[in-house]
Motif scaffolding. Sequence first.
Motif, PDB file in Angstrom:
ATOM      1  N   VAL A  49       0.863  -1.182   0.000  1.00  0.00           N
ATOM      2  CA  VAL A  49       0.000   0.000   0.000  1.00  0.00           C
ATOM      3  C   VAL A  49       0.900   1.234   0.000  1.00  0.00           C
ATOM      4  O   VAL A  49       1.744   1.403   0.883  1.00  0.00           O
ATOM      5  N   GLY A  50       0.749   2.100  -0.989  1.00  0.00           N
ATOM      6  CA  GLY A  50       1.567   3.302  -1.057  1.00  0.00           C
ATOM      7  C   GLY A  50       2.053   3.561  -2.457  1.00  0.00           C
ATOM      8  O   GLY A  50       2.004   2.674  -3.332  1.00  0.00           O
ATOM      9  N   SER A  51       2.535   4.797  -2.710  1.00  0.00           N
ATOM     10  CA  SER A  51       2.888   5.156  -4.085  1.00  0.00           C
ATOM     11  C   SER A  51       4.200   5.924  -4.197  1.00  0.00           C
ATOM     12  O   SER A  51       4.490   6.482  -5.250  1.00  0.00           O
ATOM     13  N   GLY A  52       4.998   5.963  -3.132  1.00  0.00           N
ATOM     14  CA  GLY A  52       6.259   6.689  -3.193  1.00  0.00           C
ATOM     15  C   GLY A  52       7.419   5.790  -3.551  1.00  0.00           C
ATOM     16  O   GLY A  52       7.254   4.632  -3.951  1.00  0.00           O
ATOM     17  N   HIS A  53       8.628   6.323  -3.382  1.00  0.00           N
ATOM     18  CA  HIS A  53       9.820   5.563  -3.755  1.00  0.00           C
ATOM     19  C   HIS A  53      10.031   4.351  -2.849  1.00  0.00           C
ATOM     20  O   HIS A  53      10.568   3.332  -3.294  1.00  0.00           O
ATOM     21  N   SER A  54       9.618   4.439  -1.605  1.00  0.00           N
ATOM     22  CA  SER A  54       9.716   3.279  -0.721  1.00  0.00           C
ATOM     23  C   SER A  54       8.810   2.161  -1.216  1.00  0.00           C
ATOM     24  O   SER A  54       9.202   0.985  -1.249  1.00  0.00           O
ATOM     25  N   ALA A  55       7.586   2.521  -1.617  1.00  0.00           N
ATOM     26  CA  ALA A  55       6.661   1.516  -2.153  1.00  0.00           C
ATOM     27  C   ALA A  55       7.205   0.926  -3.447  1.00  0.00           C
ATOM     28  O   ALA A  55       7.124  -0.294  -3.672  1.00  0.00           O
ATOM     29  N   LEU A  56       7.764   1.764  -4.313  1.00  0.00           N
ATOM     30  CA  LEU A  56       8.354   1.266  -5.552  1.00  0.00           C
ATOM     31  C   LEU A  56       9.455   0.248  -5.269  1.00  0.00           C
ATOM     32  O   LEU A  56       9.548  -0.797  -5.920  1.00  0.00           O
ATOM     33  N   THR A  57      10.293   0.556  -4.281  1.00  0.00           N
ATOM     34  CA  THR A  57      11.391  -0.348  -3.928  1.00  0.00           C
ATOM     35  C   THR A  57      10.858  -1.703  -3.477  1.00  0.00           C
ATOM     36  O   THR A  57      11.370  -2.757  -3.872  1.00  0.00           O
ATOM     37  N   ALA A  58       9.815  -1.684  -2.650  1.00  0.00           N
ATOM     38  CA  ALA A  58       9.231  -2.937  -2.169  1.00  0.00           C
ATOM     39  C   ALA A  58       8.570  -3.716  -3.305  1.00  0.00           C
ATOM     40  O   ALA A  58       8.717  -4.942  -3.409  1.00  0.00           O
ATOM     41  N   VAL A  59       7.850  -3.023  -4.181  1.00  0.00           N
ATOM     42  CA  VAL A  59       7.189  -3.682  -5.311  1.00  0.00           C
ATOM     43  C   VAL A  59       8.216  -4.352  -6.213  1.00  0.00           C
ATOM     44  O   VAL A  59       8.027  -5.496  -6.663  1.00  0.00           O
ATOM     45  N   LEU A  60       9.331  -3.678  -6.472  1.00  0.00           N
ATOM     46  CA  LEU A  60      10.366  -4.244  -7.342  1.00  0.00           C
ATOM     47  C   LEU A  60      10.952  -5.518  -6.740  1.00  0.00           C
ATOM     48  O   LEU A  60      11.150  -6.522  -7.441  1.00  0.00           O
ATOM     49  N   ALA A  61      11.253  -5.491  -5.455  1.00  0.00           N
ATOM     50  CA  ALA A  61      11.836  -6.675  -4.814  1.00  0.00           C
ATOM     51  C   ALA A  61      10.870  -7.855  -4.860  1.00  0.00           C
ATOM     52  O   ALA A  61      11.272  -8.996  -5.141  1.00  0.00           O
ATOM     53  N   LEU A  62       9.604  -7.606  -4.588  1.00  0.00           N
ATOM     54  CA  LEU A  62       8.605  -8.679  -4.619  1.00  0.00           C
ATOM     55  C   LEU A  62       8.386  -9.192  -6.041  1.00  0.00           C
ATOM     56  O   LEU A  62       8.212 -10.394  -6.261  1.00  0.00           O
ATOM     57  N   ALA A  63       8.414  -8.278  -7.011  1.00  0.00           N
ATOM     58  CA  ALA A  63       8.211  -8.694  -8.395  1.00  0.00           C
ATOM     59  C   ALA A  63       9.335  -9.602  -8.867  1.00  0.00           C
ATOM     60  O   ALA A  63       9.102 -10.545  -9.641  1.00  0.00           O
ATOM     61  N   ARG A  64      10.552  -9.336  -8.420  1.00  0.00           N
ATOM     62  CA  ARG A  64      11.671 -10.209  -8.787  1.00  0.00           C
ATOM     63  C   ARG A  64      11.473 -11.609  -8.229  1.00  0.00           C
ATOM     64  O   ARG A  64      11.801 -12.609  -8.876  1.00  0.00           O
ATOM     65  N   MET A  65      10.924 -11.689  -7.000  1.00  0.00           N
ATOM     66  CA  MET A  65      10.612 -13.000  -6.433  1.00  0.00           C
ATOM     67  C   MET A  65       9.539 -13.700  -7.261  1.00  0.00           C
ATOM     68  O   MET A  65       9.624 -14.900  -7.534  1.00  0.00           O
ATOM     69  N   ALA A  66       8.532 -12.933  -7.667  1.00  0.00           N
ATOM     70  CA  ALA A  66       7.442 -13.515  -8.457  1.00  0.00           C
ATOM     71  C   ALA A  66       7.945 -14.003  -9.812  1.00  0.00           C
ATOM     72  O   ALA A  66       7.434 -14.992 -10.354  1.00  0.00           O
ATOM     73  N   ARG A  67       8.952 -13.333 -10.347  1.00  0.00           N
ATOM     74  CA  ARG A  67       9.512 -13.764 -11.629  1.00  0.00           C
ATOM     75  C   ARG A  67      10.212 -15.116 -11.495  1.00  0.00           C
ATOM     76  O   ARG A  67      10.158 -15.950 -12.400  1.00  0.00           O
ATOM     77  N   ARG A  68      10.834 -15.350 -10.338  1.00  0.00           N
ATOM     78  CA  ARG A  68      11.509 -16.633 -10.105  1.00  0.00           C
ATOM     79  C   ARG A  68      10.530 -17.727  -9.706  1.00  0.00           C
ATOM     80  O   ARG A  68      10.730 -18.904  -9.997  1.00  0.00           O
ATOM     81  N   ASP A  69       9.471 -17.324  -8.979  1.00  0.00           N
ATOM     82  CA  ASP A  69       8.538 -18.301  -8.414  1.00  0.00           C
ATOM     83  C   ASP A  69       7.106 -17.844  -8.684  1.00  0.00           C
ATOM     84  O   ASP A  69       6.598 -16.948  -8.007  1.00  0.00           O
ATOM     85  N   PRO A  70       6.427 -18.441  -9.646  1.00  0.00           N
ATOM     86  CA  PRO A  70       5.070 -18.013 -10.009  1.00  0.00           C
ATOM     87  C   PRO A  70       4.057 -18.111  -8.872  1.00  0.00           C
ATOM     88  O   PRO A  70       2.987 -17.491  -8.954  1.00  0.00           O
ATOM     89  N   SER A  71       4.365 -18.890  -7.817  1.00  0.00           N
ATOM     90  CA  SER A  71       3.426 -18.975  -6.698  1.00  0.00           C
ATOM     91  C   SER A  71       3.501 -17.748  -5.786  1.00  0.00           C
ATOM     92  O   SER A  71       2.689 -17.599  -4.870  1.00  0.00           O
ATOM     93  N   THR A  72       4.478 -16.896  -6.025  1.00  0.00           N
ATOM     94  CA  THR A  72       4.593 -15.627  -5.294  1.00  0.00           C
ATOM     95  C   THR A  72       3.785 -14.571  -6.033  1.00  0.00           C
ATOM     96  O   THR A  72       3.996 -14.343  -7.235  1.00  0.00           O
ATOM     97  N   THR A  73       2.855 -13.940  -5.347  1.00  0.00           N
ATOM     98  CA  THR A  73       1.999 -12.942  -5.999  1.00  0.00           C
ATOM     99  C   THR A  73       2.082 -11.609  -5.267  1.00  0.00           C
ATOM    100  O   THR A  73       2.261 -11.553  -4.045  1.00  0.00           O
ATOM    101  N   VAL A  74       1.928 -10.545  -6.049  1.00  0.00           N
ATOM    102  CA  VAL A  74       2.097  -9.180  -5.532  1.00  0.00           C
ATOM    103  C   VAL A  74       0.937  -8.325  -6.014  1.00  0.00           C
ATOM    104  O   VAL A  74       0.597  -8.322  -7.199  1.00  0.00           O
ATOM    105  N   THR A  75       0.334  -7.593  -5.082  1.00  0.00           N
ATOM    106  CA  THR A  75      -0.675  -6.602  -5.439  1.00  0.00           C
ATOM    107  C   THR A  75      -0.204  -5.249  -4.935  1.00  0.00           C
ATOM    108  O   THR A  75       0.222  -5.116  -3.779  1.00  0.00           O
ATOM    109  N   TRP A  76      -0.285  -4.262  -5.795  1.00  0.00           N
ATOM    110  CA  TRP A  76       0.127  -2.894  -5.451  1.00  0.00           C
ATOM    111  C   TRP A  76      -1.124  -2.043  -5.390  1.00  0.00           C
ATOM    112  O   TRP A  76      -1.806  -1.862  -6.400  1.00  0.00           O
ATOM    113  N   ALA A  77      -1.456  -1.558  -4.204  1.00  0.00           N
ATOM    114  CA  ALA A  77      -2.688  -0.796  -3.981  1.00  0.00           C
ATOM    115  C   ALA A  77      -2.380   0.692  -3.881  1.00  0.00           C
ATOM    116  O   ALA A  77      -1.618   1.125  -3.007  1.00  0.00           O
ATOM    117  N   LEU A  78      -2.998   1.465  -4.772  1.00  0.00           N
ATOM    118  CA  LEU A  78      -2.826   2.914  -4.798  1.00  0.00           C
ATOM    119  C   LEU A  78      -4.121   3.600  -4.394  1.00  0.00           C
ATOM    120  O   LEU A  78      -5.212   3.160  -4.759  1.00  0.00           O
TER     121      LEU A  78
END
Length: 440
Positions: A198-227
């Motif tokens: 939850v969030g839309s600043g640079h801290s949120a971007l950093t967290a979304v990127l890290a989680l997305a990299r995990m999801a790219r390696r493991d399809p069972s990892t899912t990420v939702t970004w709420a704005l």
Amino acid sequence: MDDALPVVVIGAGPQGLAAAAHLIERGMPVVVLEAGATPAAAVAEWGHVRLFSDWSELVDAASARLLDATGWTPPPSGYPTGAQWIGRYLAPLADALGDRVRYGARVVGVSRSGRDRLVDAGRGDQPFTVHVRPTGGDDYRLAARAVIDASGTWETPNPAGADGLPALGERAAADRLSYRIPDFRDRSGFEGRHTVVVGSGHSALTAVLALARMARRDPSTTVTWALRRASARKAFGGGEADELPARGALGIRAKEFVDAGLVSLVTGFRVERVTDAGDGVVLVAEDGRHLAADRAVVLTGFRPDLSFLSELRLELDSTLQAPVRIAAEVDPNVHSCGSVAATGAADLAHPEPGFFIVGAKSYGRAPTFLALTGYEQVRSVVADVAGDHEAARRVELVLPDTGVCGGAGLFDASGASRGGACCAPPPHPVSIIPTAPALS
């Protein structure tokens, strides 16, 4: 005022330590009070995060001169993590300051000797009294000729609740929520799980990127970004127009992950209720939509702690809680350019002479504070305290553009901006929710 009294600096973070270095260079006594057990204790909590500022933008000039005398070697060009910033620069700087820095010393109040907030008579002639609560000891007071508050905002993150207050059930579900960028090197809590950011600043971007990299390696990892906004356009930042390339790259990569389907983007989601689901958490929006997840990372910005300054006469903007003379420059509700001017002592002064708020706290609830901004602030403020008003007025910094046009789109607009052009004021008042502040 007794010139033998020290200047008290609150906080041994980047700006607090830099202020001390400038004071020493001008031959003025200084005491730095740090609530944590180590220098830059707040930075240490996000030590795993890489900054988007280069080393050249992370080292204060007076601090470097102080360190040079110790045989310190300046770091090479590059983008350090928070831990590297501490190890290569902030910790050596604190060591060079020696016993001027007191750890485990939390400031719980600042006032004037013998004068509460109501008393006018002789107020400016009285020293400040700084009330300190040490770890494991009894409270004590320090007399000071001036006070520089560089305590930051790290300890007061904004809640998930869209109205600025904790959402219903948010406190009860605290074990399922994180208000910091998690250390994703410990992937066990995230891989194979669903995380909502939850969030839309640079801290949120950093967290979304890290989680997305995990999801790219493991399809069972899912990420939702709420704005909270109805449009994600500004959440991706300035991209290639950002004069800090590493900052612009955050948004570029995040958009690539969203477009690739590795991150589910939900807009217009304003949290009203949080429910602990036992093995997870459910976020409920004001419009009734639900987001169920294993855990939520809430990165909705920070706010200043003004509680220990209640006996001082401050002049703060009613919206941002920042000094009034810089508020319009940094307010995301009205600021329509990607550039922000440097701020100095005149901008940061209050009706309480000799008291200044610097660093991220000086921006109140506004986002995107840079270390460069803070270093210029403390240079100017220390010059003013020392009576060198010409140096205090001088501006020695031009800040890089963000590449983002704020203040030109409506909070509920789902399409393109419906206001004025970039760097021109929109024809009608707008309302934009502040994003999380930058890490550098």
